[in-house]
Design a protein around this motif. Sequence first.
Motif, PDB file in Angstrom:
ATOM      1  N   LYS A   1       0.917   0.609   8.789  1.00 60.64           N
ATOM      2  CA  LYS A   1       1.785   1.484   8.125  1.00 60.64           C
ATOM      3  C   LYS A   1       2.171   1.660   6.557  1.00 60.64           C
ATOM      4  N   ARG A   2       1.969   2.370   5.886  1.00 59.32           N
ATOM      5  CA  ARG A   2       1.887   2.351   4.456  1.00 59.32           C
ATOM      6  C   ARG A   2       3.398   2.015   4.116  1.00 59.32           C
ATOM      7  N   ASP A   3       3.411   1.447   2.703  1.00 66.07           N
ATOM      8  CA  ASP A   3       4.929   0.972   2.287  1.00 66.07           C
ATOM      9  C   ASP A   3       5.635   2.133   1.841  1.00 66.07           C
ATOM     10  N   GLY A   4       4.946   3.252   1.374  1.00 68.08           N
ATOM     11  CA  GLY A   4       5.769   4.335   0.783  1.00 68.08           C
ATOM     12  C   GLY A   4       4.838   5.361   0.320  1.00 68.08           C
ATOM     13  N   PRO A   5       5.245   6.432  -0.070  1.00 67.07           N
ATOM     14  CA  PRO A   5       4.354   7.496  -0.757  1.00 67.07           C
ATOM     15  C   PRO A   5       3.752   7.056  -2.129  1.00 67.07           C
ATOM     16  N   ILE A   6       2.614   7.679  -2.303  1.00 66.75           N
ATOM     17  CA  ILE A   6       1.949   7.293  -3.766  1.00 66.75           C
ATOM     18  C   ILE A   6       2.789   7.572  -4.865  1.00 66.75           C
ATOM     19  N   GLY A   7       2.914   6.728  -5.819  1.00 64.45           N
ATOM     20  CA  GLY A   7       4.055   6.605  -6.976  1.00 64.45           C
ATOM     21  C   GLY A   7       5.155   6.157  -6.479  1.00 64.45           C
ATOM     22  N   GLY A   8       5.690   5.930  -5.252  1.00 66.88           N
ATOM     23  CA  GLY A   8       6.709   5.504  -4.887  1.00 66.88           C
ATOM     24  C   GLY A   8       7.170   3.894  -5.372  1.00 66.88           C
ATOM     25  N   ASN A   9       6.080   3.491  -5.725  1.00 73.05           N
ATOM     26  CA  ASN A   9       6.320   2.079  -6.081  1.00 73.05           C
ATOM     27  C   ASN A   9       7.221   0.981  -5.419  1.00 73.05           C
ATOM     28  N   THR A  10       7.102   1.202  -3.882  1.00 69.16           N
ATOM     29  CA  THR A  10       8.077   0.519  -3.044  1.00 69.16           C
ATOM     30  C   THR A  10       7.033  -0.592  -2.221  1.00 69.16           C
ATOM     31  N   CYS A  11       7.567  -1.501  -2.289  1.00 67.77           N
ATOM     32  CA  CYS A  11       6.877  -2.664  -1.277  1.00 67.77           C
ATOM     33  C   CYS A  11       7.949  -2.935  -0.143  1.00 67.77           C
ATOM     34  N   ASP A  12       7.702  -2.293   1.004  1.00 72.19           N
ATOM     35  CA  ASP A  12       8.821  -2.357   2.148  1.00 72.19           C
ATOM     36  C   ASP A  12       8.758  -3.635   2.500  1.00 72.19           C
ATOM     37  N   ALA A  13      10.022  -4.425   2.362  1.00 71.07           N
ATOM     38  CA  ALA A  13       9.950  -5.782   2.897  1.00 71.07           C
ATOM     39  C   ALA A  13       9.967  -5.924   4.261  1.00 71.07           C
TER      40      ALA A  13
ATOM     41  N   VAL B   1     -10.969  -6.348  -1.170  1.00 67.48           N
ATOM     42  CA  VAL B   1      -9.898  -5.744  -0.223  1.00 67.48           C
ATOM     43  C   VAL B   1     -10.085  -4.163  -0.281  1.00 67.48           C
ATOM     44  N   VAL B   2     -10.748  -3.333   0.755  1.00 68.41           N
ATOM     45  CA  VAL B   2     -10.915  -1.844   0.636  1.00 68.41           C
ATOM     46  C   VAL B   2      -9.555  -1.336   1.626  1.00 68.41           C
ATOM     47  N   VAL B   3      -9.104  -0.243   1.420  1.00 71.69           N
ATOM     48  CA  VAL B   3      -7.921   0.178   2.059  1.00 71.69           C
ATOM     49  C   VAL B   3      -8.469   1.903   2.197  1.00 71.69           C
ATOM     50  N   THR B   4      -8.321   2.081   3.543  1.00 71.44           N
ATOM     51  CA  THR B   4      -8.900   3.260   3.968  1.00 71.44           C
ATOM     52  C   THR B   4      -7.775   4.008   4.765  1.00 71.44           C
ATOM     53  N   ALA B   5      -7.776   5.104   4.499  1.00 69.46           N
ATOM     54  CA  ALA B   5      -6.701   6.312   5.121  1.00 69.46           C
ATOM     55  C   ALA B   5      -7.246   6.458   6.801  1.00 69.46           C
ATOM     56  N   ILE B   6      -6.196   6.438   7.572  1.00 72.66           N
ATOM     57  CA  ILE B   6      -6.711   6.872   9.006  1.00 72.66           C
ATOM     58  C   ILE B   6      -5.979   7.862   9.722  1.00 72.66           C
TER      59      ILE B   6
ATOM     60  N   VAL C   1       0.746  -1.311   0.115  1.00 72.08           N
ATOM     61  CA  VAL C   1      -0.098  -0.111   0.098  1.00 72.08           C
ATOM     62  C   VAL C   1       1.023   1.066   0.158  1.00 72.08           C
ATOM     63  N   ASP C   2       0.911   1.850  -1.163  1.00 69.29           N
ATOM     64  CA  ASP C   2       1.396   3.478  -0.991  1.00 69.29           C
ATOM     65  C   ASP C   2       0.167   4.549  -0.748  1.00 69.29           C
ATOM     66  N   SER C   3       0.693   5.307  -0.130  1.00 69.00           N
ATOM     67  CA  SER C   3      -0.433   6.268   0.179  1.00 69.00           C
ATOM     68  C   SER C   3       0.148   7.690   0.431  1.00 69.00           C
ATOM     69  N   ASN C   4      -0.643   8.803   0.720  1.00 69.87           N
ATOM     70  CA  ASN C   4       0.096  10.149   0.942  1.00 69.87           C
ATOM     71  C   ASN C   4      -0.441  10.321   2.478  1.00 69.87           C
ATOM     72  N   VAL C   5      -0.845   9.471   3.144  1.00 72.55           N
ATOM     73  CA  VAL C   5      -1.050   9.393   4.558  1.00 72.55           C
ATOM     74  C   VAL C   5      -0.262   8.196   5.191  1.00 72.55           C
ATOM     75  N   GLU C   6       0.152   8.160   6.473  1.00 72.62           N
ATOM     76  CA  GLU C   6       1.061   7.310   7.021  1.00 72.62           C
ATOM     77  C   GLU C   6       0.582   5.903   7.418  1.00 72.62           C
ATOM     78  N   ARG C   7      -0.899   6.071   8.027  1.00 71.10           N
ATOM     79  CA  ARG C   7      -1.582   4.887   8.355  1.00 71.10           C
ATOM     80  C   ARG C   7      -2.846   4.517   7.580  1.00 71.10           C
ATOM     81  N   TYR C   8      -3.088   3.279   7.661  1.00 69.10           N
ATOM     82  CA  TYR C   8      -4.620   2.679   7.009  1.00 69.10           C
ATOM     83  C   TYR C   8      -5.250   1.554   7.615  1.00 69.10           C
TER      84      TYR C   8
END
Length: 131
Positions: free
Chosen positions: A85-97, A126-131, A23-30
């Motif tokens: 916790k998000r994997d990275g910022p939107i567009g980061g194309n990062t999956c944090d191992a 699966v629905v992901v929602t920012a918190i 999950v890449d997002s512009n917020v830190e948690r989901y």
Amino acid sequence: MDVTFNTTSATTGDLTGFTPSCVDSNVERYEVSLASDHNFTLEPSGAGPADEIPYLLTYSQKGGAADQVWGAGQLVSGAVAGDFKRDGPIGGNTCDAALDSKITVDIKEADYKGKSVGVYSDTVTVVVTAI
């Protein structure tokens, strides 16, 4: 994404399979919601209701978030849960191992033994929602 269990007629024991989540997002948690078309039951193609197989779905992440479990007396279909916790910022194309986010499918041996051999399926949204 499909989760495949490599089994044979000689398979014994509980079954586990998983698919990664990123999950890449512009917020830190989901938080997440898992909604099952068949109420966390695998439906056989071409067989009757006696061959249905219940299962559990767990959304988990290393990074300190508590595992969330849907199905079989746990969270109901569509319930929203977690603090991940998000994997990275939107567009980061990062999956944090280090986070190792994933959805795990667990099936008890007692629930699949004696069932017809074949293809079983369920669709989970699966629905992901920012918190």
